[in-house]
Motif scaffolding. Structure first.
Motif, PDB file in Angstrom:
ATOM      1  N   ASP A  80      46.445  37.054  28.941  1.00  0.00           N
ATOM      2  CA  ASP A  80      47.258  37.423  30.101  1.00  0.00           C
ATOM      3  C   ASP A  80      47.041  36.404  31.216  1.00  0.00           C
ATOM      4  OD1 ASP A  80      48.331  39.699  28.936  1.00  0.00           O
ATOM      5  OD2 ASP A  80      46.754  41.007  29.733  1.00  0.00           O
ATOM      6  N   PRO A  81      48.111  36.059  31.934  1.00  0.00           N
ATOM      7  CA  PRO A  81      47.958  35.067  33.002  1.00  0.00           C
ATOM      8  C   PRO A  81      47.402  35.675  34.285  1.00  0.00           C
ATOM      9  CG  PRO A  81      50.229  35.790  32.913  1.00  0.00           C
ATOM     10  CD  PRO A  81      49.512  36.475  31.771  1.00  0.00           C
ATOM     11  N   ASP A  82      46.648  34.861  34.998  1.00  0.00           N
ATOM     12  CA  ASP A  82      46.215  35.220  36.350  1.00  0.00           C
ATOM     13  C   ASP A  82      47.178  34.645  37.378  1.00  0.00           C
ATOM     14  OD1 ASP A  82      43.614  36.588  35.848  1.00  0.00           O
ATOM     15  OD2 ASP A  82      43.214  34.679  34.842  1.00  0.00           O
ATOM     16  N   ALA A  83      47.934  33.619  36.977  1.00  0.00           N
ATOM     17  CA  ALA A  83      48.913  32.975  37.846  1.00  0.00           C
ATOM     18  C   ALA A  83      49.926  32.263  36.961  1.00  0.00           C
ATOM     19  CB  ALA A  83      48.238  31.987  38.785  1.00  0.00           C
ATOM     20  N   LEU A  84      51.102  31.968  37.558  1.00  0.00           N
ATOM     21  CA  LEU A  84      52.143  31.239  36.841  1.00  0.00           C
ATOM     22  C   LEU A  84      52.622  30.080  37.694  1.00  0.00           C
ATOM     23  CD1 LEU A  84      52.662  34.528  36.177  1.00  0.00           C
ATOM     24  CD2 LEU A  84      54.271  33.469  34.637  1.00  0.00           C
ATOM     25  N   LEU A  85      52.837  28.949  37.048  1.00  0.00           N
ATOM     26  CA  LEU A  85      53.371  27.762  37.698  1.00  0.00           C
ATOM     27  C   LEU A  85      54.625  27.352  36.934  1.00  0.00           C
ATOM     28  CD1 LEU A  85      53.438  25.284  39.542  1.00  0.00           C
ATOM     29  CD2 LEU A  85      51.751  24.216  38.013  1.00  0.00           C
ATOM     30  N   VAL A  86      55.766  27.433  37.596  1.00  0.00           N
ATOM     31  CA  VAL A  86      57.026  27.028  36.994  1.00  0.00           C
ATOM     32  C   VAL A  86      57.247  25.578  37.412  1.00  0.00           C
ATOM     33  CG1 VAL A  86      59.469  27.556  36.701  1.00  0.00           C
ATOM     34  CG2 VAL A  86      57.844  29.393  37.240  1.00  0.00           C
ATOM     35  N   ALA A  87      57.007  24.656  36.471  1.00  0.00           N
ATOM     36  CA  ALA A  87      57.066  23.236  36.810  1.00  0.00           C
ATOM     37  C   ALA A  87      57.357  22.422  35.561  1.00  0.00           C
ATOM     38  CB  ALA A  87      55.754  22.782  37.447  1.00  0.00           C
ATOM     39  N   PRO A  88      58.410  21.683  35.556  1.00  0.00           N
ATOM     40  CA  PRO A  88      59.434  21.613  36.580  1.00  0.00           C
ATOM     41  C   PRO A  88      60.379  22.807  36.500  1.00  0.00           C
ATOM     42  CG  PRO A  88      60.029  20.163  34.770  1.00  0.00           C
ATOM     43  CD  PRO A  88      58.659  20.719  34.458  1.00  0.00           C
ATOM     44  N   ALA A  89      60.799  23.271  37.662  1.00  0.00           N
ATOM     45  CA  ALA A  89      61.814  24.324  37.749  1.00  0.00           C
ATOM     46  C   ALA A  89      63.167  23.650  37.943  1.00  0.00           C
ATOM     47  CB  ALA A  89      61.517  25.258  38.917  1.00  0.00           C
ATOM     48  N   THR A  90      64.121  24.017  37.128  1.00  0.00           N
ATOM     49  CA  THR A  90      65.456  23.442  37.220  1.00  0.00           C
ATOM     50  C   THR A  90      66.380  24.339  38.027  1.00  0.00           C
ATOM     51  OG1 THR A  90      66.110  24.541  35.175  1.00  0.00           O
ATOM     52  CG2 THR A  90      65.242  22.276  34.980  1.00  0.00           C
ATOM     53  N   LEU A  91      67.537  23.813  38.386  1.00  0.00           N
ATOM     54  CA  LEU A  91      68.566  24.619  39.048  1.00  0.00           C
ATOM     55  C   LEU A  91      68.943  25.796  38.162  1.00  0.00           C
ATOM     56  CD1 LEU A  91      70.772  25.068  41.242  1.00  0.00           C
ATOM     57  CD2 LEU A  91      72.219  23.516  39.905  1.00  0.00           C
ATOM     58  N   ASN A  92      69.134  25.555  36.874  1.00  0.00           N
ATOM     59  CA  ASN A  92      69.512  26.604  35.937  1.00  0.00           C
ATOM     60  C   ASN A  92      68.483  27.738  35.923  1.00  0.00           C
ATOM     61  OD1 ASN A  92      71.099  27.694  33.671  1.00  0.00           O
ATOM     62  ND2 ASN A  92      69.316  27.146  32.443  1.00  0.00           N
ATOM     63  N   THR A  93      67.228  27.403  35.744  1.00  0.00           N
ATOM     64  CA  THR A  93      66.196  28.440  35.691  1.00  0.00           C
ATOM     65  C   THR A  93      66.063  29.144  37.035  1.00  0.00           C
ATOM     66  OG1 THR A  93      65.002  27.413  33.875  1.00  0.00           O
ATOM     67  CG2 THR A  93      63.721  28.849  35.331  1.00  0.00           C
ATOM     68  N   THR A  94      66.113  28.412  38.126  1.00  0.00           N
ATOM     69  CA  THR A  94      65.969  29.015  39.453  1.00  0.00           C
ATOM     70  C   THR A  94      67.050  30.056  39.707  1.00  0.00           C
ATOM     71  OG1 THR A  94      64.910  27.025  40.331  1.00  0.00           O
ATOM     72  CG2 THR A  94      65.927  28.512  41.933  1.00  0.00           C
ATOM     73  N   THR A  95      68.303  29.719  39.438  1.00  0.00           N
ATOM     74  CA  THR A  95      69.385  30.658  39.731  1.00  0.00           C
ATOM     75  C   THR A  95      69.376  31.843  38.768  1.00  0.00           C
ATOM     76  OG1 THR A  95      70.948  29.280  38.483  1.00  0.00           O
ATOM     77  CG2 THR A  95      70.829  28.925  40.867  1.00  0.00           C
ATOM     78  N   LYS A  96      69.056  31.598  37.501  1.00  0.00           N
ATOM     79  CA  LYS A  96      68.976  32.712  36.547  1.00  0.00           C
ATOM     80  C   LYS A  96      67.800  33.628  36.883  1.00  0.00           C
ATOM     81  CE  LYS A  96      70.027  31.977  32.174  1.00  0.00           C
ATOM     82  NZ  LYS A  96      70.055  31.370  30.806  1.00  0.00           N
ATOM     83  N   TRP A  97      66.686  33.053  37.270  1.00  0.00           N
ATOM     84  CA  TRP A  97      65.486  33.820  37.636  1.00  0.00           C
ATOM     85  C   TRP A  97      65.801  34.724  38.817  1.00  0.00           C
ATOM     86  CZ3 TRP A  97      60.686  30.729  39.730  1.00  0.00           C
ATOM     87  CH2 TRP A  97      59.592  31.579  39.933  1.00  0.00           C
ATOM     88  N   ALA A  98      66.405  34.177  39.841  1.00  0.00           N
ATOM     89  CA  ALA A  98      66.721  34.962  41.040  1.00  0.00           C
ATOM     90  C   ALA A  98      67.704  36.090  40.731  1.00  0.00           C
ATOM     91  CB  ALA A  98      67.276  34.053  42.126  1.00  0.00           C
ATOM     92  N   ALA A  99      68.570  35.869  39.749  1.00  0.00           N
ATOM     93  CA  ALA A  99      69.550  36.893  39.370  1.00  0.00           C
ATOM     94  C   ALA A  99      68.975  37.923  38.408  1.00  0.00           C
ATOM     95  CB  ALA A  99      70.778  36.224  38.750  1.00  0.00           C
ATOM     96  N   GLY A 100      67.735  37.730  37.976  1.00  0.00           N
ATOM     97  CA  GLY A 100      67.074  38.706  37.117  1.00  0.00           C
ATOM     98  C   GLY A 100      67.316  38.523  35.634  1.00  0.00           C
ATOM     99  N   HIS A 101      67.790  37.374  35.211  1.00  0.00           N
ATOM    100  CA  HIS A 101      68.005  37.134  33.785  1.00  0.00           C
ATOM    101  C   HIS A 101      66.655  36.982  33.074  1.00  0.00           C
ATOM    102  CE1 HIS A 101      72.392  36.227  33.954  1.00  0.00           C
ATOM    103  NE2 HIS A 101      72.081  36.118  35.232  1.00  0.00           N
TER     104      HIS A 101
END
Length: 189
Positions: A80-101
């Motif tokens: 199990d993670p103690d923290a998460l680092l999204v790197a590199p984060a793309t436009l695609n992942t950022t917008t889908k993540w914010a929308a709850g996909h």
């Protein structure tokens, strides 16, 4: 006590150099597990000519490199993670993540992390200046920041990744250390 960091890498040029980020995190005492988006996985397999890059990351981290959901009957292979680092984060992942996909393992992990306020989440984008102007990006970042994600885009609100002209990015200047420093800062939300 060892802390586990999930590095979630999306299909952008720094993903091909994720070893730099993994080694920097390990030097800070993190046990790192690597999760790739399906496109980043494809880049790694097809561009490297097979599984050799994945094998190298598996040897470096001591964990399998994940890119798809497991079956319900299968055991988790990562701690199990103690923290998460999204790197590199793309436009695609950022917008889908914010929308709850959550249609990929990477998105599933980071959308779920928003409901775990004790688990720090940092996102370090790699986008070009044209993508940075997309009308979906600013609201997506606002949503993620409102949910406690420390999204490191240099947009006048603090240090972060500065978008580059299209086709002129510099992966050697990608600020892995900034992201890792941010993980170690106390959370304010």
């Amino acid at each position: 006590m060892t802390r586990t960091l999930y590095v979630i890498s999306c299909a952008a040029p720094p993903a091909r150099h994720v070893t730099t980020g993994i080694k920097a995190a390990q030097a800070r005492g993190w046990d790192v597990a690597l999760v790739l988006t399906p496109a980043a996985h494809r880049w790694s397999v097809e561009e490297a000519g097979g599984d050799s890059e994945l094998d190298a990351w598996r040897a470096l981290t001591g964990h399998p490199v994940r890119h798809t959901y497991k079956l319900p009957s299968q055991s988790d292979v990562l701690p199990d993670p103690d923290a998460l680092l999204v790197a590199p984060a793309t436009l695609n992942t950022t917008t889908k993540w914010a929308a709850g996909h959550a249609d990929t393992l990477a998105l599933g992990l980071i959308t779920e992390a928003l409901g775990m306020p004790h688990r720090p989440v940092v996102a370090l984008p790699y986008i070009n200046a044209a993508q940075a102007q997309h009308p979906a990006l600013a609201p997506a970042i606002a949503t993620l920041r409102g949910a406690g994600v420390r999204y490191l885009l240099d947009d006048g609100t603090g240090p972060g990744f500065r978008p580059h002209p299209p086709k002129h990015g510099n992966v050697d200047a990608y600020p892995w250390d900034l992201a890792l420093d941010t993980l170690d800062e106390p959370r304010t939300t």
